[in-house]
Design an enzyme around this catalytic site. Structure first.
Site, PDB file in Angstrom:
ATOM      1  N   ASP A 115      -9.154   1.150  -6.079  1.00 26.25           N
ATOM      2  CA  ASP A 115      -9.927   1.234  -4.837  1.00 26.25           C
ATOM      3  C   ASP A 115     -10.525   2.632  -4.672  1.00 26.25           C
ATOM      4  O   ASP A 115     -10.017   3.600  -5.251  1.00 26.25           O
ATOM      5  CB  ASP A 115      -9.018   0.954  -3.623  1.00 26.25           C
ATOM      6  CG  ASP A 115      -8.449  -0.453  -3.653  1.00 26.25           C
ATOM      7  OD1 ASP A 115      -9.046  -1.326  -4.311  1.00 26.25           O
ATOM      8  OD2 ASP A 115      -7.399  -0.664  -3.019  1.00 26.25           O
TER       9      ASP A 115
HETATM   10  N1  URA Z   1      -3.582  -2.118  -5.601  1.00 25.96           N
HETATM   11  C1  URA Z   1      -4.314  -1.729  -4.542  1.00 25.96           C
HETATM   12  O1  URA Z   1      -4.083  -2.168  -3.438  1.00 25.96           O
HETATM   13  N2  URA Z   1      -5.317  -0.862  -4.755  1.00 25.96           N
HETATM   14  C2  URA Z   1      -5.592  -0.313  -5.956  1.00 25.96           C
HETATM   15  O2  URA Z   1      -6.500   0.502  -6.089  1.00 25.96           O
HETATM   16  C3  URA Z   1      -4.815  -0.723  -7.053  1.00 25.96           C
HETATM   17  C4  URA Z   1      -3.815  -1.625  -6.846  1.00 25.96           C
END
Ligand code: URA
Length: 258
Positions: A115
């Site tokens: 993310d």
């Molecule tokens: N899980 C999440 O919630 N975000 C990420 O970036 C990776 C795994």
């Protein structure tokens, strides 16, 4: 780079294309250098930049310096917050924007996604086959995250994650391994430092797993993927090429852990 292969087993490419793909020069610079007699192939100065050369077999030199040929590049990035895991984006900086020209020439892409607000280990490569294998849901490549969670992560959460929790879209997660590192107070609320290892990679999976047990992830960082570990020498935004050992481990050849 194999697109132009003339015949099966041969990887002949135009000389100017080889030099530009390796990020040594632009296509037009490559042409100019060849014309200027600065480029040799197997010890012979060449004057035709369109010469078909197999870079894995022939020795190419520019100004007397050997050119190291490789088809793929593998980069271990410590992704910073605020950039998106994509090769282009209309609004945000991407992880590819962090790379220098010599690597951009290989057209690497991120293997999977973190993310925008997640930090940590992200592999970038142009090796589509390896990327596909690492991302294949059948391969169950383990990924470990460190997180700060608002709330007191406890034994019940551990049991729930081991059994699998139901995400907001009804998906049942595979068993995951939770390590509760410590609890502490921050801004008048209990927080927990944890590590979580998951064997799959659903969208926002870690955040949604904690939501499923009524808690919120406020910081997330990936520290490993399969045999790869985040390099503590890399600050967020920095990257380096994988070592031979890391690459072999990733391909499942040996050593099992690096
Ligand atoms: N899980 C999440 O919630 N975000 C990420 O970036 C990776 C795994």
């Amino acid at each position: 780079m194999t697109k132009e292969s003339k015949s099966k087993g041969s990887k002949k490419l135009r000389l100017d294309k080889i030099l530009s793909h390796l990020g040594i020069a632009t296509r037009s610079e490559s042409k100019k250098w060849v014309k200027q007699g600065r480029v040799r192939v197997d010890g012979q100065t060449v004057k035709d930049s369109g010469l078909q050369v197999d870079p894995e077999i022939s020795a190419i030199e520019v100004d007397g310096q050997a050119v190291r040929y490789r088809e793929f590049v593998y980069l271990l990035l410590n992704k910073p917050q605020g950039v998106v895991s994509a090769t282009e984006d209309r609004y945000d900086r991407t992880v590819v924007d962090l790379l220098e020209a010599e690597y951009l020439a290989f057209e690497p892409f991120p293997v999977g996604r973190l993310d925008k607000d997640t930090e940590g280990l992200l592999l970038l490569t142009n090796d589509g086959k390896l990327a596909h294998e690492l991302l294949s849901p059948r391969k169950h490549v383990p990924k470990t995250y460190e997180a700060v969670v608002r709330g007191e992560v406890n034994a019940a959460d551990d049991a729930a994650f081991r059994d699998g929790v139901t995400l907001d879209d009804g998906y049942e997660t595979m068993p995951a391994e939770l390590e509760i590192v410590r609890h502490y107070e921050r801004e008048g609320e209990v927080h927990s430092d944890i590590r979580l290892t998951i064997m799959e990679g659903k969208f926002h999976q870690v955040k949604r797993m904690f939501e499923a047990v009524g808690k919120k992830v406020v910081f997330l960082k990936r520290i490993s993927m399969g045999p790869l570990k985040l390099d503590p020498m890399l600050d967020p935004g920095q990257y380096r090429e994988l070592s031979e050992d890391e690459l072999q481990a990733l391909r499942g050849e040996s050593p099992s852990s690096v």
